[in-house]
Scaffold this motif. Structure first.
Motif, short mmCIF file in Angstrom:
data_model
loop_
_atom_site.label_atom_id
_atom_site.label_comp_id
_atom_site.label_asym_id
_atom_site.label_seq_id
_atom_site.Cartn_x
_atom_site.Cartn_y
_atom_site.Cartn_z
N ILE A 551 0.83 -1.21 0.00
CA ILE A 551 0.00 0.00 0.00
C ILE A 551 0.86 1.26 0.00
O ILE A 551 0.33 2.36 -0.11
N ASP A 552 2.16 1.12 0.11
CA ASP A 552 3.04 2.29 0.22
C ASP A 552 4.09 2.32 -0.87
O ASP A 552 5.16 2.88 -0.70
N GLY A 553 3.79 1.70 -2.03
CA GLY A 553 4.76 1.70 -3.11
C GLY A 553 4.94 3.10 -3.71
O GLY A 553 4.09 3.98 -3.58
N GLU A 554 6.05 3.30 -4.42
CA GLU A 554 6.33 4.59 -5.03
C GLU A 554 5.29 4.92 -6.09
O GLU A 554 4.97 4.09 -6.95
N GLY A 555 4.73 6.11 -6.01
CA GLY A 555 3.77 6.56 -7.01
C GLY A 555 2.34 6.11 -6.76
O GLY A 555 1.46 6.42 -7.58
N ILE A 556 2.06 5.37 -5.68
CA ILE A 556 0.72 4.88 -5.40
C ILE A 556 0.01 5.88 -4.47
O ILE A 556 0.48 6.13 -3.36
N ASP A 557 -1.10 6.42 -4.93
CA ASP A 557 -1.85 7.38 -4.12
C ASP A 557 -2.90 6.72 -3.24
O ASP A 557 -3.18 7.19 -2.15
N LEU A 558 -3.51 5.66 -3.72
CA LEU A 558 -4.58 5.01 -2.99
C LEU A 558 -4.66 3.56 -3.42
O LEU A 558 -4.41 3.24 -4.58
N VAL A 559 -5.00 2.68 -2.48
CA VAL A 559 -5.19 1.27 -2.78
C VAL A 559 -6.61 0.88 -2.40
O VAL A 559 -7.05 1.14 -1.29
N LEU A 560 -7.32 0.25 -3.34
CA LEU A 560 -8.69 -0.21 -3.10
C LEU A 560 -8.77 -1.71 -3.36
O LEU A 560 -8.02 -2.25 -4.17
N ARG A 561 -9.72 -2.33 -2.69
CA ARG A 561 -9.89 -3.77 -2.85
C ARG A 561 -11.11 -4.06 -3.72
O ARG A 561 -12.17 -3.48 -3.53
N LYS A 562 -10.93 -4.96 -4.67
CA LYS A 562 -12.07 -5.46 -5.43
C LYS A 562 -12.87 -6.42 -4.56
O LYS A 562 -12.30 -7.07 -3.69
N PRO A 563 -14.16 -6.56 -4.85
CA PRO A 563 -14.97 -5.77 -5.79
C PRO A 563 -15.35 -4.43 -5.18
O PRO A 563 -15.26 -4.23 -3.97
N ILE A 564 -15.79 -3.50 -6.06
CA ILE A 564 -16.10 -2.16 -5.60
C ILE A 564 -17.34 -1.67 -6.33
O ILE A 564 -17.58 -2.02 -7.49
N THR A 565 -18.13 -0.89 -5.64
CA THR A 565 -19.34 -0.34 -6.25
C THR A 565 -19.01 0.93 -7.03
O THR A 565 -17.94 1.55 -6.85
N THR A 566 -19.95 1.35 -7.87
CA THR A 566 -19.75 2.57 -8.65
C THR A 566 -19.59 3.78 -7.75
O THR A 566 -18.72 4.64 -7.99
N ASP A 567 -20.39 3.85 -6.70
CA ASP A 567 -20.31 5.01 -5.79
C ASP A 567 -18.95 5.07 -5.10
O ASP A 567 -18.36 6.16 -4.98
N ARG A 568 -18.46 3.91 -4.64
CA ARG A 568 -17.16 3.92 -3.95
C ARG A 568 -16.04 4.25 -4.92
O ARG A 568 -15.10 4.98 -4.57
N LEU A 569 -16.12 3.74 -6.14
CA LEU A 569 -15.08 4.04 -7.13
C LEU A 569 -15.09 5.51 -7.49
O LEU A 569 -14.03 6.16 -7.57
N ALA A 570 -16.27 6.09 -7.67
CA ALA A 570 -16.36 7.51 -8.00
C ALA A 570 -15.82 8.38 -6.86
O ALA A 570 -15.12 9.38 -7.10
#
Length: 581
Positions: A551-570
């Motif tokens: 979750i702390d790699g270079e250039g990574i702003d945010l990490v999300l877990r699949k599956p994800i809903t449209t609202d959460r992705l937006a």
């Protein structure tokens, strides 16, 4: 009034102090052995046969308690004495009695003077008539006990006097002889050897128990790790499938293409998929890691316990026709622990609900927090029927459950969370009936403040997004979900294609983690080198924050877990663009 040899009653501490002094002198004397043992009379064959029989039996007894009990019960077979006893001496001078006086007050059942003589001289002592013995004739303890004839021998193990064998006649002189002295000397030597062997057996068994316990814990840990790796791989594949199901159902419902009963059925289907995603999430938590947007902070364990208990108060309310449970909190102020609040709450909640479920007829749950041996400790104890011995070793295995409607992931998830925090969780048996789970966690070293609540203010209404995933269905669905949220989307099948498409027109890159040739973290690092102004969201079917997905790699702003809903992705897109603006 003469005071040269009067034996007055001495309080126990003084008697023990005197005996400790005698023991110290005895140990010093034990380093200087006589060059030639005293001459003893030859023994009759019948006496030798009796000694041999007793010695054989003693040498077959390996447990010290059994051996001492045997000595106590067989003392009468040696001599025709009125009384016989074994005085055991600990290193600090504390005495314990076995034999005719077993259970009596030790200070009133022996003569300290007599015991001290045997310990000091480190050899058998025969007193045919105490009235003629210069040291014993006027001792109060001898007179109180009515000792007339006494036969004693020390028990010496590894040059340490650990006890004294004593035979005596009271009120009248007894027929102790020099032959008896020789018999007792041999018997004491055999007894001491047997005791030494029993001590060696005890030490060996203790070492074997420690080794066996360590091996069992190692095997259990490796088995759980292997199960965790398998679970993580299965969860990753399921998450990719569920991502498509949830995303497509979101798109269909959002487009208004179905209504009435069909829309209701589609929502039910989506809820089932979301429930499946929750189960997969528990699998991933067991395997290692938590969601990427739940960062580790310093936590007050007692505060989290109170929050969890308050959240389940409704289950504890008494019902007129049902069981009643009460929760007793014994919480203390402890050092903070380092971890994810949601995970630690889940551990407390799982242990609490397990305790409640175990007490079908009601009962009491005690939750304690404390610091012990440099660890922050959480204990959850119930007074239910306990866990059967044949299943105790399996309680932390995933999918193992004794509940009719259980999924078997609660305790295994607890195990995973606690071990990721470099802690330990174990099942113990309380003094009374019931079950006790003990969680030990290291205290936090650094006081790093947690992030505050995220601001949900709107960012740019529309963005140009590069969506990267090696699964065709997943990248298609994700692309459509982003377009539904008002963004312009271009899709790529892997990291190489993404780098070839990436130019200054893109505002954001969303990439899967697990892809061939170049994973998402490597792609983010390459993007940071060429487009440091372009934020990257890592989206993965693996468990973000675990060993499979950093979750702390270079250039990574945010990490999300699949599956994800449209609202959460937006919302994630909006938050990431806002943070970079």
């Amino acid at each position: 009034m003469s005071n040269e040899r009067m034996d007055t009653p001495v309080p126990k501490p003084s008697a023990e102090a005197r005996l400790r002094s005698v023991l110290a002198k005895s140990r010093e004397l034990g380093r200087v052995r006589p060059s030639q043992p005293p001459r003893r009379p030859a023994l009759r064959p019948a006496v030798l046969e009796r000694l041999l029989s007793l010695s054989r039996r003693m040498n077959r007894i390996t447990r010290r308690d059994d051996l001492l009990a045997y000595l106590r019960d067989r003392l009468h077979e040696l001599f025709e004495a009125q009384n016989s006893l074994v005085v055991l001496i600990s290193r600090d001078g504390t005495l314990h009695l076995l034999g005719d006086e077993d259970g009596a007050d030790v200070d009133h059942a022996i003569s300290h003077t007599l015991i001290a003589r045997v310990v000091t001289e480190r050899r058998p002592v025969l007193v045919s008539d105490t009235a003629r013995d210069r040291e014993l004739h006027d001792r109060t303890s001898v007179q109180r006990l009515g000792l007339v004839s006494v036969l004693c021998a020390p028990l010496i193990v590894d040059d340490e006097v650990i006890g004294v064998l004593q035979f005596d006649h009271r009120s009248r002189p007894g027929p102790f002889t020099e032959e008896d002295l020789t018999v007792l000397e041999l018997f004491a030597h055999q007894s001491a050897t047997a005791i030494r062997n029993s001590l060696l057996v005890e030490r060996l068994e203790a070492a074997l128990d420690q080794t066996r316990t360590a091996q069992e814990r190692l095997v259990a840990t490796e088995r759980l790790r292997a199960l965790g790796e398998m679970a993580a791989a299965v969860a990753h594949d399921f998450n990719n499938m569920l991502a498509s199901v949830i995303g497509l159902s979101d798109l269909i419902l959002g487009a208004g293409r179905v209504a009435g009963a069909d829309a209701k059925d589609l929502r039910a289907l989506q809820n089932i998929a979301l429930s499946g995603a929750s189960t997969v999430g528990r699998l991933q938590e067991f395997a290692g890691g938590a969601s990427g947007d739940d960062r580790a902070t310093n936590l007050d364990l007692s505060v989290l316990v109170r929050e969890v208990v308050d959240a389940v108060r409704h289950r504890l309310e008494p019902r007129a026709d049902g069981p009643f449970w009460s929760v007793s909190l014994e919480l203390t102020s402890t050092s903070p622990v380092r971890g994810r609040a949601s995970e630690v709450r889940d551990v407390v909640l799982n242990l609490l609900l397990n305790a409640i479920d175990a007490m079908a007829q009601g009962g009491v749950v005690i939750i304690r927090t404390m610091e012990r041996s440099g660890q922050v400790v959480l204990e959850v104890e119930d007074d239910g029927p306990g866990i059967p011995s044949e299943t105790k070793h399996r309680v932390f295995e995933p999918f193992f459950t004794t509940k009719r409607d259980g999924h078997g992931l609660g305790l295994s998830t607890c195990w995973g969370v606690v071990h990721r925090m470099d802690g330990d969780i174990e099942l113990q048996e309380p003094d009374a009936q019931g079950t006790r789970f003990v969680v030990s966690l290291p205290p936090a070293v650094l006081d790093i403040p947690s992030q505050g609540p995220e601001d949900a203010d709107a960012a740019p209404v529309s963005a140009r997004i590069l969506m990267v995933d090696d699964e065709p269905m997943v990248r298609t669905v994700m692309g459509r979900m982003l377009e539904r949220a008002g963004h312009s989307t271009v899709v790529a099948c892997d990291g190489t294609e993404a780098l070839s498409l990436l130019d200054d027109s893109f505002d954001l890159v969303i990439t899967d983690y697990d892809m061939p040739d170049m994973n998402g973290a490597e792609l983010a690092s390459r993007i940071a080198a060429t487009r440091p102004d372009c934020p990257v969201i890592l989206l993965s079917g693996w468990n973000p924050g675990g060993g499979d997905c950093p979750i702390d790699g270079e250039g990574i702003d945010l990490v999300l877990r699949k599956p994800i809903t449209t609202d959460r992705l937006a919302a994630a897109v909006r938050e990431t663009l806002r943070d970079r603006s």
